[in-house]
Design a protein around this motif. Structure first.
Motif, PDB file in Angstrom:
ATOM      1  N   ARG A 231       0.835  -1.206   0.000  1.00 50.78           N
ATOM      2  CA  ARG A 231       0.000   0.000   0.000  1.00 50.78           C
ATOM      3  C   ARG A 231       0.869   1.256   0.000  1.00 50.78           C
ATOM      4  NH1 ARG A 231      -4.674   0.650   4.155  1.00 50.78           N
ATOM      5  NH2 ARG A 231      -5.279   2.200   2.593  1.00 50.78           N
ATOM      6  N   GLY A 232       1.966   1.210   0.744  1.00 48.26           N
ATOM      7  CA  GLY A 232       2.841   2.379   0.809  1.00 48.26           C
ATOM      8  C   GLY A 232       3.589   2.636  -0.480  1.00 48.26           C
ATOM      9  N   LYS A 233       3.792   1.589  -1.258  1.00 52.87           N
ATOM     10  CA  LYS A 233       4.576   1.715  -2.489  1.00 52.87           C
ATOM     11  C   LYS A 233       3.730   2.200  -3.663  1.00 52.87           C
ATOM     12  CE  LYS A 233       7.644  -1.008  -5.473  1.00 52.87           C
ATOM     13  NZ  LYS A 233       8.272  -2.323  -5.720  1.00 52.87           N
ATOM     14  N   HIS A 234       2.424   1.936  -3.626  1.00 54.52           N
ATOM     15  CA  HIS A 234       1.567   2.223  -4.779  1.00 54.52           C
ATOM     16  C   HIS A 234       0.455   3.211  -4.433  1.00 54.52           C
ATOM     17  CE1 HIS A 234       3.517  -1.032  -6.995  1.00 54.52           C
ATOM     18  NE2 HIS A 234       3.384  -1.780  -5.919  1.00 54.52           N
ATOM     19  N   ASP A 235      -0.053   3.847  -5.473  1.00 51.60           N
ATOM     20  CA  ASP A 235      -1.146   4.811  -5.290  1.00 51.60           C
ATOM     21  C   ASP A 235      -2.493   4.129  -5.087  1.00 51.60           C
ATOM     22  OD1 ASP A 235       0.291   7.445  -5.869  1.00 51.60           O
ATOM     23  OD2 ASP A 235       0.829   6.244  -7.624  1.00 51.60           O
ATOM     24  N   ALA A 236      -2.615   2.904  -5.553  1.00 48.45           N
ATOM     25  CA  ALA A 236      -3.822   2.109  -5.353  1.00 48.45           C
ATOM     26  C   ALA A 236      -3.423   0.644  -5.380  1.00 48.45           C
ATOM     27  CB  ALA A 236      -4.871   2.395  -6.431  1.00 48.45           C
ATOM     28  N   VAL A 237      -4.245  -0.194  -4.748  1.00 49.87           N
ATOM     29  CA  VAL A 237      -3.960  -1.629  -4.666  1.00 49.87           C
ATOM     30  C   VAL A 237      -5.219  -2.402  -5.051  1.00 49.87           C
ATOM     31  CG1 VAL A 237      -3.371  -3.551  -3.125  1.00 49.87           C
ATOM     32  CG2 VAL A 237      -2.209  -1.353  -2.881  1.00 49.87           C
ATOM     33  N   LEU A 238      -5.008  -3.470  -5.824  1.00 48.62           N
ATOM     34  CA  LEU A 238      -6.108  -4.354  -6.203  1.00 48.62           C
ATOM     35  C   LEU A 238      -5.826  -5.748  -5.660  1.00 48.62           C
ATOM     36  CD1 LEU A 238      -8.710  -4.933  -7.859  1.00 48.62           C
ATOM     37  CD2 LEU A 238      -7.218  -5.557  -9.762  1.00 48.62           C
ATOM     38  N   ILE A 239      -6.762  -6.284  -4.907  1.00 51.22           N
ATOM     39  CA  ILE A 239      -6.648  -7.644  -4.379  1.00 51.22           C
ATOM     40  C   ILE A 239      -7.363  -8.601  -5.333  1.00 51.22           C
ATOM     41  CG2 ILE A 239      -7.159  -9.170  -2.432  1.00 51.22           C
ATOM     42  CD1 ILE A 239      -7.298  -6.610  -0.684  1.00 51.22           C
ATOM     43  N   ALA A 240      -6.612  -9.532  -5.894  1.00 44.02           N
ATOM     44  CA  ALA A 240      -7.182 -10.489  -6.845  1.00 44.02           C
ATOM     45  C   ALA A 240      -6.574 -11.865  -6.602  1.00 44.02           C
ATOM     46  CB  ALA A 240      -6.916 -10.025  -8.283  1.00 44.02           C
ATOM     47  N   THR A 241      -6.601 -12.288  -5.346  1.00 49.38           N
ATOM     48  CA  THR A 241      -5.892 -13.499  -4.931  1.00 49.38           C
ATOM     49  C   THR A 241      -6.598 -14.786  -5.327  1.00 49.38           C
ATOM     50  OG1 THR A 241      -7.000 -13.417  -2.796  1.00 49.38           O
ATOM     51  CG2 THR A 241      -4.842 -12.352  -2.963  1.00 49.38           C
ATOM     52  N   GLY A 242      -7.899 -14.704  -5.618  1.00 49.43           N
ATOM     53  CA  GLY A 242      -8.642 -15.940  -5.825  1.00 49.43           C
ATOM     54  C   GLY A 242      -8.871 -16.648  -4.500  1.00 49.43           C
ATOM     55  N   VAL A 243      -9.436 -17.851  -4.559  1.00 42.55           N
ATOM     56  CA  VAL A 243      -9.651 -18.667  -3.354  1.00 42.55           C
ATOM     57  C   VAL A 243      -8.995 -20.021  -3.598  1.00 42.55           C
ATOM     58  CG1 VAL A 243     -11.713 -17.503  -2.522  1.00 42.55           C
ATOM     59  CG2 VAL A 243     -11.966 -19.308  -4.188  1.00 42.55           C
ATOM     60  N   TYR A 244      -8.070 -20.376  -2.730  1.00 41.54           N
ATOM     61  CA  TYR A 244      -7.290 -21.602  -2.910  1.00 41.54           C
ATOM     62  C   TYR A 244      -7.389 -22.565  -1.734  1.00 41.54           C
ATOM     63  CZ  TYR A 244      -5.027 -19.817  -7.114  1.00 41.54           C
ATOM     64  OH  TYR A 244      -4.789 -19.362  -8.390  1.00 41.54           O
ATOM     65  N   LYS A 245      -8.064 -22.163  -0.674  1.00 46.33           N
ATOM     66  CA  LYS A 245      -8.197 -23.046   0.482  1.00 46.33           C
ATOM     67  C   LYS A 245      -9.268 -24.094   0.184  1.00 46.33           C
ATOM     68  CE  LYS A 245      -9.392 -22.909   5.414  1.00 46.33           C
ATOM     69  NZ  LYS A 245      -9.881 -22.019   6.505  1.00 46.33           N
ATOM     70  N   THR A 246      -8.873 -25.349   0.175  1.00 49.37           N
ATOM     71  CA  THR A 246      -9.786 -26.430  -0.208  1.00 49.37           C
ATOM     72  C   THR A 246     -10.725 -26.781   0.937  1.00 49.37           C
ATOM     73  OG1 THR A 246      -8.095 -27.343  -1.654  1.00 49.37           O
ATOM     74  CG2 THR A 246      -9.918 -28.788  -1.094  1.00 49.37           C
ATOM     75  N   ARG A 247     -11.997 -26.922   0.621  1.00 51.29           N
ATOM     76  CA  ARG A 247     -12.946 -27.427   1.615  1.00 51.29           C
ATOM     77  C   ARG A 247     -12.571 -28.860   1.948  1.00 51.29           C
ATOM     78  NH1 ARG A 247     -18.045 -25.169  -1.634  1.00 51.29           N
ATOM     79  NH2 ARG A 247     -17.998 -23.014  -0.906  1.00 51.29           N
TER      80      ARG A 247
END
Length: 477
Positions: A231-247
């Motif tokens: 966050r400190g390095k960029h003017d905006a941040v986008l979270i696009a991690t997906g979901v990887y934790k298996t049920r």
């Protein structure tokens, strides 16, 4: 060619590209469909009725201008067709391969509803863009103007890549952070090559790299770099991690050796396809060769697992699903492909537990469909006294995915989540409750389709551009 000359569906039957023989294709990881020839693509595109209300377009998450590029294809104006296709879709060659067209555009085709068989929209879309790459119509990304402002994108999957493409074209500086050693997310490591050959993904990533997008790979946020630092390095941040934790399954014997998660299994297989050294594959832990394989689940991930196991040389492959064929969430096209390749589906069956360690069997309880649940689907009910044991040497759990606890992992409690653990974000702007932080794709929606992630990424990029423009607007005033 006039509009009236498009209405060929009465005389021309629906025809898909030739599918490779199941007895041959189940021994390799090449894509199973051949490419349309130019004349065949024109013929199939000409079946479009050019209806006044194009349901194919309205049911596409990206609202692709499908009737327009079908007409241009039928007229032989293929480069124009590509331009129209690319205008609304960052990765049309990928969507043409992996979108469940039978549930989206093709499933809502007007001529399909009238009994004439849908237009082969996905196959034509794939053909258009593959030809564009071959002919050099896909141009490098060259922004008209460069800006100093930068955006950090966490996650190099379809949502993150779509946003990176959109932002870079506008001259914004973009850095993409990802935990894996290659960009692409599930496009690279989650989807098998027989559905999406990896050079198709890599060429798009190379296009972004050549455009100046910086990829910081092998980097886990919260461990190798903090969320606060990004966050400190960029003017905006986008979270696009997906979901990887298996049920997971909480059942007797669920901790036995030989029970593996779908994402680990598919990732290992895809890494091998790149020529990587994968110890878990070499040891047999994530390799189906010579084994009796049981896959638990009925979604598209389960279909990827069963078809991968066949290709790895499993002695038998069975898919357990607690409902029947009509109620399974996976693509019916994928089910048919799997059956052709030798997969056996065991409907109305659920795992009760596992025997042996290493596992040697799945305790199965038979089910029947009862009253509809809250979603309208019939709920499975246990049939007493019909339990049995299915022999198995490898059990793959494909039960869906859940979000990781990002606020905890990233030490950012102000990043609010829903009761399902997904990031809370505005569905129009994709902004979170943190200023300048946005979120898209499965980490917001829950496990969903690639095409929805692409749409989210493009929409979020527009919101970020508006956000970045605000200081300039204030200064101007």
């Amino acid at each position: 060619m006039t509009k009236n000359q498009m209405l060929k569906f009465v005389d021309v039957e629906r025809d898909m590209p030739a599918k490779r023989d199941a007895g041959l294709r189940n021994k390799d990881f090449h894509e199973i469909y051949a490419e349309f020839a130019d004349a065949k693509a024109q013929e199939q595109a000409s079946r479009c009725s050019q209806c006044g209300v194009p349901y194919c377009q309205s049911h596409c998450p990206l609202h692709n201008n499908i009737p327009d590029w079908l007409r241009l294809t039928a007229e032989g104006r293929l480069q124009e067709a590509y331009e129209i296709s690319q205008a609304t879709n960052t990765f049309p060659e990928i969507c043409g391969r992996i979108c469940p067209q039978d549930r989206l555009c093709e499933g809502n085709c007007v001529i399909e509803q009238s009994g004439h068989g849908t237009v082969t929209i996905g196959a034509v879309e794939k053909y258009i863009t593959d030809t564009a790459w071959e002919k050099g119509w896909v141009k490098p990304i060259v922004p008209a103007q460069e800006y100093d402002q930068s955006v950090g994108i966490i996650g190099a999957g379809p949502g993150g890549l779509a946003a990176a493409d959109h932002l870079r074209r506008q001259g914004v500086q973009v850095t993409v952070y990802d935990r894996y050693d290659r960009a692409g997310g599930l496009l690279t490591y989650g989807i098998p090559s027989f559905k999406l050959e990896k050079p198709v993904v890599m060429q798009r990533i190379e296009q972004l790299e050549q455009a100046g997008v910086e990829f910081v790979l092998n980097t886990t946020v919260g461990e190798d770099i903090s969320f606060d630092a990004i966050r400190g390095k960029h003017d905006a941040v986008l979270i696009a991690t997906g979901v990887y934790k298996t049920r997971d399954l909480q059942a007797p014997g669920s901790g036995a050796e030989g029970l593996v998660n779908a994402v680990d299994y598919l990732t290992a297989s895809n890494k091998v396809s790149f020529g990587d050294d994968v110890p878990e594959f070499e040891s047999g832990e994530l390799n189906a060769a010579g084994k009796r394989v049981v896959v638990i689940g009925g979604g598209d991930t389960a279909m990827d697992c069963v078809r991968t196991a066949v290709r790895q040389g499993a002695t038998s492959v069975k898919c357990l699903y607690r409902r029947d064929r009509a109620n399974m969430p996976g693509s019916q096209r994928e089910v048919k492909n799997a059956e052709e390749e030798g997969v056996e589906f065991v409907w109305l069956s659920a795992p009760k537990g596992f025997t042996g360690d290493p596992v040697d069997g799945v305790m199965i309880q038979k089910m029947r469909l009862g009253a509809p649940d809250a979603t309208g689907r019939q709920s499975p009910e246990l049939i007493e006294g019909e339990d049995y044991i299915e022999k198995a040497d490898l059990v793959i759990k494909a039960l869906g995915f859940e979000p990781e606890d990002l606020p905890k992992l990233w030490n950012e409690e102000a990043l609010t989540v829903t009761r399902w653990g997904t990031i809370r974000a505005d569905f129009r702007t994709h902004s979170t409750e943190l200023p300048g932080v946005y979120a898209v794709g499965d980490i917001v929606r829950g496990a969903s389709l690639v095409v929805w992630a692409i749409r989210d990424g493009c929409e979020a990029a527009d919101s970020i551009l508006n956000f970045l423009a605000q200081p300039a607007q204030v200064a101007a005033e």
